[in-house]
Design a protein around this motif. Sequence first.
Motif, PDB file in Angstrom:
ATOM      1  N   GLN A   4      43.700  71.504  43.880  1.00  0.00           N
ATOM      2  CA  GLN A   4      42.515  71.299  43.028  1.00  0.00           C
ATOM      3  C   GLN A   4      42.910  71.292  41.555  1.00  0.00           C
ATOM      4  N   GLU A   5      43.809  72.179  41.207  1.00  0.00           N
ATOM      5  CA  GLU A   5      44.294  72.253  39.817  1.00  0.00           C
ATOM      6  C   GLU A   5      44.994  70.938  39.428  1.00  0.00           C
TER       7      GLU A   5
ATOM      8  N   SER B 242      42.475  68.025  39.179  1.00  0.00           N
ATOM      9  CA  SER B 242      41.664  68.153  37.957  1.00  0.00           C
ATOM     10  C   SER B 242      42.483  67.784  36.727  1.00  0.00           C
TER      11      SER B 242
ATOM     12  N   ALA C  27      41.725  64.790  34.222  1.00  0.00           N
ATOM     13  CA  ALA C  27      41.490  65.076  32.804  1.00  0.00           C
ATOM     14  C   ALA C  27      42.392  64.224  31.920  1.00  0.00           C
TER      15      ALA C  27
ATOM     16  N   THR D  13      36.196  70.574  44.168  1.00  0.00           N
ATOM     17  CA  THR D  13      37.101  69.793  43.308  1.00  0.00           C
ATOM     18  C   THR D  13      36.322  68.677  42.607  1.00  0.00           C
TER      19      THR D  13
ATOM     20  N   ARG E 204      34.302  70.162  39.839  1.00  0.00           N
ATOM     21  CA  ARG E 204      35.122  70.562  38.696  1.00  0.00           C
ATOM     22  C   ARG E 204      35.537  69.346  37.866  1.00  0.00           C
ATOM     23  N   ILE E 205      35.890  68.258  38.538  1.00  0.00           N
ATOM     24  CA  ILE E 205      36.306  67.050  37.819  1.00  0.00           C
ATOM     25  C   ILE E 205      35.108  66.443  37.085  1.00  0.00           C
TER      26      ILE E 205
ATOM     27  N   PRO F  41      37.245  69.140  31.704  1.00  0.00           N
ATOM     28  CA  PRO F  41      38.152  70.254  31.444  1.00  0.00           C
ATOM     29  C   PRO F  41      37.450  71.498  30.896  1.00  0.00           C
TER      30      PRO F  41
ATOM     31  N   GLY G 185      33.813  65.098  32.055  1.00  0.00           N
ATOM     32  CA  GLY G 185      34.751  64.568  33.045  1.00  0.00           C
ATOM     33  C   GLY G 185      34.209  63.311  33.695  1.00  0.00           C
TER      34      GLY G 185
ATOM     35  N   GLY H 278      33.635  62.060  36.955  1.00  0.00           N
ATOM     36  CA  GLY H 278      33.557  62.340  38.386  1.00  0.00           C
ATOM     37  C   GLY H 278      33.612  61.097  39.233  1.00  0.00           C
TER      38      GLY H 278
ATOM     39  N   PHE I 154      36.941  60.210  40.969  1.00  0.00           N
ATOM     40  CA  PHE I 154      37.515  61.079  41.997  1.00  0.00           C
ATOM     41  C   PHE I 154      36.994  60.653  43.362  1.00  0.00           C
TER      42      PHE I 154
END
Length: 255
Positions: free
Chosen positions: A19-20, A23, A27, A43, A46-47, A51, A57, A59, A62
């Motif tokens: 996930q990190e 992302s 980013a 995930t 978060r995207i 950030p 972001g 999305g 993704f």
Amino acid sequence: MSETQRVALVTGAAGGLGQEFASALAARGHAVAGLDLADQSATAGRIAAGPGGGGRGDGGRFLPVRADVTDPDEVDAAVEEVVARFGALHIVVNNAGVYPPLEFEKTTLDDWRRIMRVNLDGPFLVSRSALPHLKEAGWGRIVNIVSAVVFLGPPDLVAYTTSKSGLVGFTRALASATGGYGITVNAISPGLVRTATAARTTGADGGFERVRDMQVVRAVEEPGDLVSTLLYVCDEGSGFLTGQTINVDGGSAKH
Ligand SMILES: NC(=O)c1ccc[n+]([C@@H]2O[C@H](COP(=O)([O-])OP(=O)(O)OC[C@H]3O[C@@H](n4cnc5c(N)ncnc54)[C@H](O)[C@@H]3O)[C@@H](O)[C@H]2O)c1
């Protein structure tokens, strides 16, 4: 570092390091697909949040794909879905993996094979399926997430250490096989990183603190501590870096 936007596929992107990585690549402006057996809505959220969590972001860039990295048909279909959606594929992060602590003499053949399937068959199948697209682009980055256990060999992780050491060999030989196509293949070896899975297993019962005290850097490693190395390996300017294993473990193993 340059800002060319690429298409990336990150396996095991539902949580933890994957996930990190997903992302961080998003980013950076890359289109990102996540491949996982588990639900990837955290995930995606978060995207989409961007950030700083402020909603900047993208999305829409993704794509979560549900697939098992050990299943050749599912992997092929997942890669085709990514290319159909984004029009190309350039970056593959082979991150999905399992690392159950096991006493060696109690390790069953099924335990052993499951670890090899996910940690070795997975990167093989995903890389094999992705490679024609990277070749077509004339540019590619394959990044294999291994582990500092390949240098340290902890007693309760014999099968896991064997699988990740295999992935180091895979990295070296695949780098030789693909270097002529503008494709680099490298491995990143984290130390013990604070993810939910690590907290349940290797990091349980004070494990994070024990490992921290073996490090030169006296802090528990967090997923974000791997991001700059991933971006460096994937950078447009890193075309001469290939076949390497970059150890990012706070100095436990001085490789
Ligand atoms: N966390 C650590 O301390 C640490 C240290 C060194 C290396 N690593 C490596 O980093 C990677 C990620 O670790 P993590 O701690 O984030 O683990 P994690 O369990 O949070 O993430 C692994 C992801 O892979 C997915 N996955 C597992 N099997 C799969 C399969 N067959 N098909 C598709 N997806 C599958 C899981 O659903 C999960 O989302 C692993 O390869 C691990 O070996 C982790």
